[in-house]
Design a protein around this motif. Structure first.
Motif, PDB file in Angstrom:
ATOM      1  N   ASN A  70       0.785  -1.231   0.000  1.00 53.90           N
ATOM      2  CA  ASN A  70       0.000   0.000   0.000  1.00 53.90           C
ATOM      3  C   ASN A  70       0.815   1.278   0.000  1.00 53.90           C
ATOM      4  OD1 ASN A  70      -2.368  -1.525   0.069  1.00 53.90           O
ATOM      5  ND2 ASN A  70      -2.306  -1.657   2.289  1.00 53.90           N
ATOM      6  N   ASN A  71       2.091   1.218   0.285  1.00 52.56           N
ATOM      7  CA  ASN A  71       2.900   2.421   0.391  1.00 52.56           C
ATOM      8  C   ASN A  71       4.080   2.327  -0.576  1.00 52.56           C
ATOM      9  OD1 ASN A  71       4.160   4.730   1.175  1.00 52.56           O
ATOM     10  ND2 ASN A  71       4.388   4.161   3.326  1.00 52.56           N
ATOM     11  N   PRO A  72       4.076   3.124  -1.651  1.00 48.42           N
ATOM     12  CA  PRO A  72       5.177   3.047  -2.624  1.00 48.42           C
ATOM     13  C   PRO A  72       6.524   3.492  -2.044  1.00 48.42           C
ATOM     14  CG  PRO A  72       3.373   4.416  -3.463  1.00 48.42           C
ATOM     15  CD  PRO A  72       3.030   4.010  -2.082  1.00 48.42           C
ATOM     16  N   ALA A  73       6.515   4.392  -1.094  1.00 42.15           N
ATOM     17  CA  ALA A  73       7.774   4.844  -0.497  1.00 42.15           C
ATOM     18  C   ALA A  73       8.429   3.716   0.290  1.00 42.15           C
ATOM     19  CB  ALA A  73       7.527   6.053   0.398  1.00 42.15           C
ATOM     20  N   SER A  74       7.649   2.949   1.016  1.00 38.26           N
ATOM     21  CA  SER A  74       8.223   1.831   1.763  1.00 38.26           C
ATOM     22  C   SER A  74       8.689   0.728   0.816  1.00 38.26           C
ATOM     23  CB  SER A  74       7.221   1.289   2.773  1.00 38.26           C
ATOM     24  OG  SER A  74       6.136   0.691   2.103  1.00 38.26           O
ATOM     25  N   LEU A  75       7.989   0.545  -0.301  1.00 29.75           N
ATOM     26  CA  LEU A  75       8.421  -0.432  -1.299  1.00 29.75           C
ATOM     27  C   LEU A  75       9.770  -0.038  -1.887  1.00 29.75           C
ATOM     28  CD1 LEU A  75       7.780  -2.956  -2.965  1.00 29.75           C
ATOM     29  CD2 LEU A  75       6.621  -1.465  -4.590  1.00 29.75           C
ATOM     30  N   GLU A  76       9.931   1.253  -2.194  1.00 32.61           N
ATOM     31  CA  GLU A  76      11.208   1.728  -2.723  1.00 32.61           C
ATOM     32  C   GLU A  76      12.318   1.577  -1.683  1.00 32.61           C
ATOM     33  OE1 GLU A  76      13.251   5.768  -4.556  1.00 32.61           O
ATOM     34  OE2 GLU A  76      11.084   5.707  -4.228  1.00 32.61           O
ATOM     35  N   LYS A  77      12.023   1.908  -0.448  1.00 32.17           N
ATOM     36  CA  LYS A  77      13.013   1.770   0.627  1.00 32.17           C
ATOM     37  C   LYS A  77      13.442   0.310   0.780  1.00 32.17           C
ATOM     38  CE  LYS A  77      13.681   2.496   5.542  1.00 32.17           C
ATOM     39  NZ  LYS A  77      13.065   2.841   6.806  1.00 32.17           N
ATOM     40  N   TYR A  78      12.486  -0.605   0.760  1.00 37.78           N
ATOM     41  CA  TYR A  78      12.791  -2.030   0.888  1.00 37.78           C
ATOM     42  C   TYR A  78      13.657  -2.499  -0.284  1.00 37.78           C
ATOM     43  CZ  TYR A  78      12.146  -7.046   1.375  1.00 37.78           C
ATOM     44  OH  TYR A  78      12.360  -8.393   1.510  1.00 37.78           O
ATOM     45  N   ALA A  79      13.312  -2.069  -1.500  1.00 37.00           N
ATOM     46  CA  ALA A  79      14.072  -2.481  -2.677  1.00 37.00           C
ATOM     47  C   ALA A  79      15.497  -1.945  -2.617  1.00 37.00           C
ATOM     48  CB  ALA A  79      13.374  -2.004  -3.939  1.00 37.00           C
ATOM     49  N   ARG A  80      15.671  -0.721  -2.167  1.00 40.24           N
ATOM     50  CA  ARG A  80      17.005  -0.140  -2.095  1.00 40.24           C
ATOM     51  C   ARG A  80      17.848  -0.813  -1.012  1.00 40.24           C
ATOM     52  NH1 ARG A  80      18.045   5.081  -4.118  1.00 40.24           N
ATOM     53  NH2 ARG A  80      16.344   5.875  -5.367  1.00 40.24           N
ATOM     54  N   GLU A  81      17.275  -1.073   0.161  1.00 39.04           N
ATOM     55  CA  GLU A  81      18.048  -1.606   1.284  1.00 39.04           C
ATOM     56  C   GLU A  81      18.318  -3.103   1.157  1.00 39.04           C
ATOM     57  OE1 GLU A  81      15.950  -0.543   4.801  1.00 39.04           O
ATOM     58  OE2 GLU A  81      16.504   1.576   4.661  1.00 39.04           O
ATOM     59  N   ASN A  82      17.350  -3.838   0.720  1.00 32.91           N
ATOM     60  CA  ASN A  82      17.493  -5.297   0.745  1.00 32.91           C
ATOM     61  C   ASN A  82      17.882  -5.901  -0.596  1.00 32.91           C
ATOM     62  OD1 ASN A  82      16.799  -5.273   3.434  1.00 32.91           O
ATOM     63  ND2 ASN A  82      14.637  -5.535   3.020  1.00 32.91           N
ATOM     64  N   LEU A  83      17.450  -5.299  -1.682  1.00 33.66           N
ATOM     65  CA  LEU A  83      17.714  -5.867  -2.999  1.00 33.66           C
ATOM     66  C   LEU A  83      18.769  -5.083  -3.773  1.00 33.66           C
ATOM     67  CD1 LEU A  83      14.007  -6.610  -3.974  1.00 33.66           C
ATOM     68  CD2 LEU A  83      15.656  -8.145  -2.927  1.00 33.66           C
ATOM     69  N   PHE A  84      19.289  -4.005  -3.194  1.00 29.68           N
ATOM     70  CA  PHE A  84      20.331  -3.165  -3.789  1.00 29.68           C
ATOM     71  C   PHE A  84      19.921  -2.643  -5.169  1.00 29.68           C
ATOM     72  CE2 PHE A  84      22.637  -6.247  -1.064  1.00 29.68           C
ATOM     73  CZ  PHE A  84      22.988  -5.354  -0.060  1.00 29.68           C
ATOM     74  N   MET A  85      18.667  -2.258  -5.296  1.00 29.37           N
ATOM     75  CA  MET A  85      18.193  -1.674  -6.550  1.00 29.37           C
ATOM     76  C   MET A  85      18.474  -0.185  -6.547  1.00 29.37           C
ATOM     77  SD  MET A  85      14.633  -3.656  -7.071  1.00 29.37           S
ATOM     78  CE  MET A  85      14.633  -4.468  -8.618  1.00 29.37           C
ATOM     79  N   LYS A  86      18.454   0.407  -7.758  1.00 25.31           N
ATOM     80  CA  LYS A  86      18.732   1.838  -7.876  1.00 25.31           C
ATOM     81  C   LYS A  86      17.890   2.409  -8.993  1.00 25.31           C
ATOM     82  CE  LYS A  86      22.544   1.359 -11.099  1.00 25.31           C
ATOM     83  NZ  LYS A  86      22.163   2.303 -12.116  1.00 25.31           N
ATOM     84  N   ARG A  87      17.843   3.731  -9.019  1.00 23.65           N
ATOM     85  CA  ARG A  87      17.178   4.407 -10.128  1.00 23.65           C
ATOM     86  C   ARG A  87      18.148   4.461 -11.305  1.00 23.65           C
ATOM     87  NH1 ARG A  87      14.392   9.321  -6.780  1.00 23.65           N
ATOM     88  NH2 ARG A  87      12.800   8.055  -5.783  1.00 23.65           N
TER      89      ARG A  87
END
Length: 105
Positions: A70-87
């Motif tokens: 439900n929260n795109p900001a938390s999804l982005e935070k999770y992807a950056r911290e745990n999956l090492f994704m980037k823009r």
């Protein structure tokens, strides 16, 4: 002497002997004897503790999943911290922190 005669008179009664033999068999030779019951109670209490732990972990995970859905900001935070994704326009540097004790060696 009187006590031993009294005990012997009780042992002559076949019903009392049968009850004593039955109780002895139930306490020591039965498949679910006294010691097995104690062990099972200990195991049950440890399983109940682990059940409460896992229930709280499930609640935390469900809450995190709900937050990610439900929260795109938390999804982005999770992807950056745990999956090492980037823009696309970013560079990510992963730095391993070294303990001061390891640095001295």
């Amino acid at each position: 002497m009187k006590k031993t005669l009294k005990i012997l008179s009780y042992l002559k009664n076949k019903y009392i002997v049968a009850i004593l033999v039955f109780l002895f068999l139930m306490f020591f030779y039965d498949r679910n004897d006294f010691f097995v019951q104690i062990q099972r109670k200990k195991e049950l209490s440890s399983l109940e503790k682990s059940k409460t732990f896992y229930q709280t972990e499930i609640e935390k995970t469900q809450q995190e999943l709900n937050n990610l859905e439900n929260n795109p900001a938390s999804l982005e935070k999770y992807a950056r911290e745990n999956l090492f994704m980037k823009r696309d326009n970013e560079e990510v540097f992963i730095v391993d922190s070294i303990n001061p004790k390891e640095k001295e060696k």
